[in-house]
Design an enzyme around this catalytic site. Structure first.
Site, PDB file in Angstrom:
ATOM      1  N   HIS A 101      31.328   2.187   8.173  1.00 33.93           N
ATOM      2  CA  HIS A 101      30.858   3.512   8.587  1.00 33.93           C
ATOM      3  C   HIS A 101      30.004   4.192   7.527  1.00 33.93           C
ATOM      4  O   HIS A 101      28.924   4.710   7.852  1.00 33.93           O
ATOM      5  CB  HIS A 101      32.009   4.419   8.999  1.00 33.93           C
ATOM      6  CG  HIS A 101      31.495   5.686   9.622  1.00 33.93           C
ATOM      7  ND1 HIS A 101      30.994   5.738  10.897  1.00 33.93           N
ATOM      8  CD2 HIS A 101      31.320   6.926   9.119  1.00 33.93           C
ATOM      9  CE1 HIS A 101      30.555   6.957  11.168  1.00 33.93           C
ATOM     10  NE2 HIS A 101      30.735   7.695  10.093  1.00 33.93           N
TER      11      HIS A 101
ATOM     12  N   TYR B 232      25.583   6.054   6.686  1.00 30.36           N
ATOM     13  CA  TYR B 232      25.048   7.156   5.889  1.00 30.36           C
ATOM     14  C   TYR B 232      24.198   6.644   4.733  1.00 30.36           C
ATOM     15  O   TYR B 232      23.291   7.357   4.279  1.00 30.36           O
ATOM     16  CB  TYR B 232      26.191   8.060   5.422  1.00 30.36           C
ATOM     17  CG  TYR B 232      26.832   8.720   6.620  1.00 30.36           C
ATOM     18  CD1 TYR B 232      26.198   9.786   7.249  1.00 30.36           C
ATOM     19  CD2 TYR B 232      28.006   8.229   7.176  1.00 30.36           C
ATOM     20  CE1 TYR B 232      26.725  10.354   8.392  1.00 30.36           C
ATOM     21  CE2 TYR B 232      28.543   8.793   8.317  1.00 30.36           C
ATOM     22  CZ  TYR B 232      27.899   9.854   8.921  1.00 30.36           C
ATOM     23  OH  TYR B 232      28.411  10.409  10.063  1.00 30.36           O
TER      24      TYR B 232
ATOM     25  N   HIS C  56      23.909   3.222  20.936  1.00 27.52           N
ATOM     26  CA  HIS C  56      24.059   4.270  19.918  1.00 27.52           C
ATOM     27  C   HIS C  56      23.444   3.821  18.603  1.00 27.52           C
ATOM     28  O   HIS C  56      22.713   4.586  17.948  1.00 27.52           O
ATOM     29  CB  HIS C  56      25.548   4.592  19.742  1.00 27.52           C
ATOM     30  CG  HIS C  56      25.833   5.485  18.584  1.00 27.52           C
ATOM     31  ND1 HIS C  56      25.457   6.812  18.557  1.00 27.52           N
ATOM     32  CD2 HIS C  56      26.453   5.248  17.394  1.00 27.52           C
ATOM     33  CE1 HIS C  56      25.829   7.357  17.406  1.00 27.52           C
ATOM     34  NE2 HIS C  56      26.436   6.428  16.685  1.00 27.52           N
ATOM     35  N   PHE C  57      23.728   2.586  18.185  1.00 29.35           N
ATOM     36  CA  PHE C  57      23.136   2.066  16.946  1.00 29.35           C
ATOM     37  C   PHE C  57      21.607   2.079  17.017  1.00 29.35           C
ATOM     38  O   PHE C  57      20.930   2.352  16.021  1.00 29.35           O
ATOM     39  CB  PHE C  57      23.606   0.629  16.689  1.00 29.35           C
ATOM     40  CG  PHE C  57      25.030   0.524  16.222  1.00 29.35           C
ATOM     41  CD1 PHE C  57      25.697   1.613  15.702  1.00 29.35           C
ATOM     42  CD2 PHE C  57      25.707  -0.687  16.302  1.00 29.35           C
ATOM     43  CE1 PHE C  57      27.017   1.525  15.271  1.00 29.35           C
ATOM     44  CE2 PHE C  57      27.023  -0.801  15.870  1.00 29.35           C
ATOM     45  CZ  PHE C  57      27.675   0.302  15.352  1.00 29.35           C
ATOM     46  N   HIS C  58      21.075   1.764  18.203  1.00 28.37           N
ATOM     47  CA  HIS C  58      19.624   1.721  18.332  1.00 28.37           C
ATOM     48  C   HIS C  58      19.000   3.117  18.292  1.00 28.37           C
ATOM     49  O   HIS C  58      17.812   3.245  17.960  1.00 28.37           O
ATOM     50  CB  HIS C  58      19.214   0.982  19.610  1.00 28.37           C
ATOM     51  CG  HIS C  58      19.276  -0.504  19.483  1.00 28.37           C
ATOM     52  ND1 HIS C  58      20.458  -1.203  19.541  1.00 28.37           N
ATOM     53  CD2 HIS C  58      18.301  -1.435  19.262  1.00 28.37           C
ATOM     54  CE1 HIS C  58      20.213  -2.495  19.378  1.00 28.37           C
ATOM     55  NE2 HIS C  58      18.912  -2.664  19.202  1.00 28.37           N
TER      56      HIS C  58
ATOM     57  N   ARG D  88      29.520  -5.307  25.006  1.00 28.62           N
ATOM     58  CA  ARG D  88      28.523  -5.583  23.980  1.00 28.62           C
ATOM     59  C   ARG D  88      28.686  -7.029  23.512  1.00 28.62           C
ATOM     60  O   ARG D  88      29.691  -7.665  23.798  1.00 28.62           O
ATOM     61  CB  ARG D  88      28.699  -4.617  22.796  1.00 28.62           C
ATOM     62  CG  ARG D  88      30.036  -4.749  22.101  1.00 28.62           C
ATOM     63  CD  ARG D  88      30.268  -3.677  21.053  1.00 28.62           C
ATOM     64  NE  ARG D  88      29.333  -3.769  19.943  1.00 28.62           N
ATOM     65  CZ  ARG D  88      29.548  -3.203  18.747  1.00 28.62           C
ATOM     66  NH1 ARG D  88      30.650  -2.513  18.533  1.00 28.62           N
ATOM     67  NH2 ARG D  88      28.663  -3.323  17.790  1.00 28.62           N
ATOM     68  N   ARG D  89      27.696  -7.527  22.850  1.00 28.90           N
ATOM     69  CA  ARG D  89      27.701  -8.833  22.183  1.00 28.90           C
ATOM     70  C   ARG D  89      27.530 -10.024  23.125  1.00 28.90           C
ATOM     71  O   ARG D  89      27.045 -11.054  22.718  1.00 28.90           O
ATOM     72  CB  ARG D  89      28.987  -9.062  21.360  1.00 28.90           C
ATOM     73  CG  ARG D  89      29.218  -8.030  20.273  1.00 28.90           C
ATOM     74  CD  ARG D  89      30.407  -8.442  19.413  1.00 28.90           C
ATOM     75  NE  ARG D  89      30.637  -7.514  18.307  1.00 28.90           N
ATOM     76  CZ  ARG D  89      31.555  -6.580  18.314  1.00 28.90           C
ATOM     77  NH1 ARG D  89      32.345  -6.431  19.365  1.00 28.90           N
ATOM     78  NH2 ARG D  89      31.710  -5.773  17.282  1.00 28.90           N
TER      79      ARG D  89
END
Length: 550
Positions: A224, A228, A375-377, A440-441
């Protein structure tokens, strides 16, 4: 006002910075191609040639972009930022930067080689019981160790500046680099421990088993705050660079430093919110870390306030009237501003999605679905990457002694439009498909029952369309980078550093009292992890006790 600074990065430091940035864009090219292939396979429009496994290209895409592109670009940018604001690197610091680079490249070659030869098909998170060749884990170790050496060189340069300027606040950009470097060093202790003491001995056959819960916990202790580590360099550009590009002033030096301190404190002891569905972790400790996760919302809102205050102050100084009249005064034809601004706007829905992911009840709906990938994208592949592109448009010509021409500026805006459209298709369809329960995946369009497979097909086609447009965007950014590095006209490109607004409050030196902040950080980590970690060890399943725990 900001401390006196040199106006140009030393040529020797520029070569070091460019070495890191060059590898970053090579990783973007290879990893981006792997991403395009993924979307085509998932949509049923492509069947991979014999010998190539879908999960092989999935692993390559995640590792090369999530760790390769980001880490190399961030370190290259940070070296240039430190040299520009705290003074030319010492010969020892520069040598350390090169040693770190060489160690990282060797590690990257090992890891990439294992992935592309299908000996490390362990996905981005490389969870046990999936096992990779030991060279993959060794490569990851070298990548991390090399980055520590590089970060140590930056911190040493900052300390030299503090010694030469006692009682003065350090240059804001240099301060931000130190915070991000400390965050990286502390958070990578988790993944380094996982790889060195669990996965590497296991892959070498020195131990038969590992404690999977400990392994995942160590990964997410790192996983996580990694977000950041990606995000804070974008914040550096937003806070310090963008005000200079638009012709304005930094709203508040103190607020910017406080935001970075808060991110350092609250981004690390929160890994359990990625493990909300995992047994073996007491619900009360998950609750503690969810609360700490939500604390990160505060500096994010502070950043939004600061940035829009900067924009409004600039607009008003140019005669803007009305509630939103200042928007018209912003330099909408300057790619150095427009491209990061698109990233800022994308962070609004991205942040909302992050709140959902970190919420215990709402996470149950989307956990392990392709919503998370979407979300990651939005966060990394849009907010962060577009800001990195915007940085590149002035940083690369500054480092190479060239200029960012009007033609490249137009192409950069076209590239950003392509990226925005492609990501709207890609991330939007992933979010919607995730709400329908698509995992996912997986490569299989027929996962689940037949009706589900039919429901998901339109979204997978949309992802293929988005992936194709995004790959066009990758081709365009590579063209721009090559031009700025080798073919653009010779000249002087400014390294923009904003000045603090005249009416801003004086920066309190307590914000640079590292004894306080590192002590608080250590206390938060111990509070969040000590008891649950002991429980994982004491209650380890049979066969994973004693030395075999590691």
């Amino acid at each position: 006002m900001m401390n006196a600074q040199i106006s140009k990065v030393d040529k020797r430091d520029a070569r070091l910075s460019m070495a890191y940035i060059t590898v970053a864009f090579i990783a973007l090219a290879v990893g981006g191609l792997m991403g395009l292939l993924q979307t085509l396979v998932r949509s049923g429009k492509l069947e991979l040639p014999g010998g190539i496994n879908y999960y092989e290209i999935l692993t390559a895409h995640g590792v090369l972009l999530g760790l390769g592109l980001t880490t190399y670009f961030i370190l290259g940018f940070q070296f240039a930022a430190v040299s520009r604001t705290a003074g030319t690197l010492s010969s020892k610091a520069r040598l350390s930067g090169w040693i770190g680079f060489i160690v990282m490249v060797i590690g990257t070659i090992f890891a990439t080689w294992m992935i592309l030869t299908n000996k490390a098909t362990v996905l981005y998170t490389f969870y046990a019981p999936l096992q990779a060749h030991f060279l993959f884990y060794l490569g990851l170790t070298l990548l991390i160790v090399g980055s520590w050496i590089a970060c140590g060189a930056m911190i040493a340069t900052y300390m030299r500046w503090r010694k030469q300027n006692p009682g003065k606040p350090s240059p804001l950009l240099c301060f931000m680099v130190v915070v991000n470097s400390l965050l990286w060093i502390v958070c990578t202790l988790g993944v380094a421990g996982e790889v060195l003491f669990q996965l590497l001995p296991w892959s070498l056959g020195l131990v038969d088993t590992v404690n999977v819960l400990v392994s995942r916990t160590l990964f997410w202790y790192f996983g996580h705050p990694l977000v950041y580590f990606w995000l804070l360099p974008a914040y550096m550009a937003w806070y310090v660079i963008i005000p200079k590009i638009i012709g304005g002033k930094i709203f508040s030096d103190s607020l910017a430093r406080l935001v970075f301190i808060l991110f350092l404190l609250f981004s690390i002891p929160v890994g359990f919110h990625h493990q909300l569905t995992e047994p073996g972790i007491d619900a009360s400790w998950k609750f503690v870390q969810v609360v700490l996760t939500f604390m990160v919302i505060i500096p994010s809102l502070m950043t939004a306030f600061s940035m829009f205050a900067t924009f409004e102050m600039f607009g008003r100084s140019k005669g803007a009237k009305g509630l939103f009249g200042w928007l018209k005064k912003l330099p909408w034809k300057d790619a150095r501003f427009v491209v990061p601004f698109i990233g800022m706007v994308a962070f609004i829905p991205a942040g909302a999605g992050g709140i959902i992911n970190a919420s215990n009840q709402m996470d149950q709906v989307v956990h392990n679905t392709i919503w998370v990938t979407g979300h990651f994208h939005l966060t990394v592949a849009t907010t962060v990457v577009l800001t990195f592109f915007g940085i590149s448009y002035w940083l690369i010509p500054h480092l190479t002694g060239r200029v960012f021409t009007k033609a490249m500026n137009r192409l950069a805006i076209i590239q950003a439009i392509c990226w925005t459209i492609g990501m709207a298709f890609m991330s939007g369809s992933m979010h919607l498909e995730g709400l329908l329960g698509a995992p996912r995946r997986t490569a299989f369009t027929t996962y689940g029952n037949a009706q589900q497979a039919l429901d998901w097909i339109p979204y997978q086609v949309a992802q293929a369309i988005g992936g194709s447009i995004l790959f066009l965007g990758i081709v365009l950014i590579i063209v721009i980078v090559i031009n700025l590095a080798f073919f653009a006209p010779k000249g002087e490109q400014d390294f923009p550093i904003g000045e603090i607004a005249e009416n801003a409050e004086k920066t309190p030196m307590v914000l640079e009292n590292w004894k306080i902040w590192l002590t608080v950080l250590a206390a938060l980590i111990l509070i969040a992890y000590t008891v649950p970690f002991m429980d994982m060890i004491q209650n380890a399943p049979p066969g994973s006790k004693g030395f075999k725990l590691w």
